[in-house]
Design a protein around this motif. Structure first.
Motif, PDB file in Angstrom:
ATOM      1  N   SER A   8     -85.216  86.716  -0.635  1.00 41.24           N
ATOM      2  CA  SER A   8     -86.105  86.895  -1.063  1.00 41.24           C
ATOM      3  C   SER A   8     -86.521  85.810  -0.825  1.00 41.24           C
ATOM      4  O   SER A   8     -86.216  84.331  -1.819  1.00 41.24           O
ATOM      5  N   ASP A   9     -88.055  85.294  -0.557  1.00 37.17           N
ATOM      6  CA  ASP A   9     -89.245  84.186  -0.769  1.00 37.17           C
ATOM      7  C   ASP A   9     -89.598  84.838  -1.050  1.00 37.17           C
ATOM      8  O   ASP A   9     -91.174  85.034  -1.136  1.00 37.17           O
ATOM      9  N   PRO A  10     -90.017  84.177  -3.320  1.00 37.93           N
ATOM     10  CA  PRO A  10     -91.729  85.013  -3.385  1.00 37.93           C
ATOM     11  C   PRO A  10     -92.522  84.315  -2.650  1.00 37.93           C
ATOM     12  O   PRO A  10     -93.496  85.112  -2.844  1.00 37.93           O
ATOM     13  N   ALA A  84     -82.024  75.665  10.148  1.00 38.88           N
ATOM     14  CA  ALA A  84     -81.439  76.777   9.163  1.00 38.88           C
ATOM     15  C   ALA A  84     -82.238  76.994   8.133  1.00 38.88           C
ATOM     16  O   ALA A  84     -82.336  78.706   7.960  1.00 38.88           O
ATOM     17  N   ARG A  85     -83.799  76.210   7.962  1.00 39.58           N
ATOM     18  CA  ARG A  85     -84.465  76.769   6.604  1.00 39.58           C
ATOM     19  C   ARG A  85     -85.093  78.086   6.808  1.00 39.58           C
ATOM     20  O   ARG A  85     -84.821  79.215   6.529  1.00 39.58           O
ATOM     21  N   HIS A  89     -85.136  82.286   6.506  1.00 37.19           N
ATOM     22  CA  HIS A  89     -86.221  82.923   6.505  1.00 37.19           C
ATOM     23  C   HIS A  89     -86.476  84.564   7.105  1.00 37.19           C
ATOM     24  O   HIS A  89     -86.273  85.572   7.022  1.00 37.19           O
ATOM     25  N   HIS A  90     -85.955  84.662   8.445  1.00 37.68           N
ATOM     26  CA  HIS A  90     -85.457  85.200   9.275  1.00 37.68           C
ATOM     27  C   HIS A  90     -85.043  85.286  10.791  1.00 37.68           C
ATOM     28  O   HIS A  90     -84.834  83.536  11.156  1.00 37.68           O
ATOM     29  N   ARG A  94     -86.928  81.181  15.192  1.00 34.84           N
ATOM     30  CA  ARG A  94     -87.033  79.808  15.693  1.00 34.84           C
ATOM     31  C   ARG A  94     -88.472  78.692  15.239  1.00 34.84           C
ATOM     32  O   ARG A  94     -89.104  78.709  15.721  1.00 34.84           O
ATOM     33  N   VAL A  95     -87.669  77.278  14.796  1.00 37.77           N
ATOM     34  CA  VAL A  95     -88.955  76.822  14.883  1.00 37.77           C
ATOM     35  C   VAL A  95     -89.703  75.832  16.117  1.00 37.77           C
ATOM     36  O   VAL A  95     -91.143  76.089  16.334  1.00 37.77           O
TER      37      VAL A  95
END
Length: 169
Positions: A8-10, A84-85, A89-90, A94-95
């Motif tokens: 979860s990322d508010p 990784a970040r 998130h999802h 991919r960046v």
């Protein structure tokens, strides 16, 4: 054994709500909400948050110079986002998939400002990064927009694109 709850990322959830508000017809409220999140995140905050915020804030500015400032921030932040970040998130993101759109937006900003050399460099970068796009509606949308902006650059056309995201969208 139970499955852990999804991450979860508010902040990302708040960004999504603000973007939906802008798409729902209230770009001024969306801009205020995103600017508030930007202030709380700060220039050294989570690069995924900064990239997302700046990317969407650029879309909410009709003035290409203001959009350019936000699009530069988005690209700078993308360079600091780790794989990784993004996967945190999802899992499917991919960046590398960010770059075609980020360079497209910069190309369009520079084109609208009449800086056609800079616009051409960014449209070339968008094309170079396009293989990272999926073969899906989003990828198709970005590829079409890249060709649309490339054509406008070639014609030295500074007219805003009807298909561009923005406050009227």
């Amino acid at each position: 054994m139970t499955t852990p709850p999804p991450y979860s990322d508010p902040v990302m959830e708040a960004i999504g709500r603000a973007v939906a508000e802008g798409h729902g017809g209230d770009p001024a409220a969306a801009r205020r909400a995103l600017l508030d999140l930007w202030e709380r995140t700060g220039v050294t905050g989570d690069p995924l948050h900064r990239c997302s915020l700046a990317h969407y804030l650029a879309d909410l500015h009709e003035d290409p110079a203001e959009a350019l400032a936000w699009d530069v921030r988005a690209l700078d932040a993308a360079d600091a986002v780790t794989g990784a970040r993004v996967r945190e998130h999802h899992a499917g993101l991919r960046v590398a998939g960010f770059y075609p759109s980020l360079h497209l937006n910069l190309a369009d900003d520079y084109r609208r400002l009449g800086s056609f050399g800079a616009a051409a460099r960014h449209i070339d970068a968008a094309r170079a990064h396009s293989p990272a796009l999926g073969q899906d509606p989003y990828g198709d949308l970005i590829r079409r927009a890249v060709e649309e902006v490339a054509g406008a650059i070639a014609r030295r056309d500074r007219t805003p694109r009807a298909s561009a995201p923005g406050p009227a969208a």
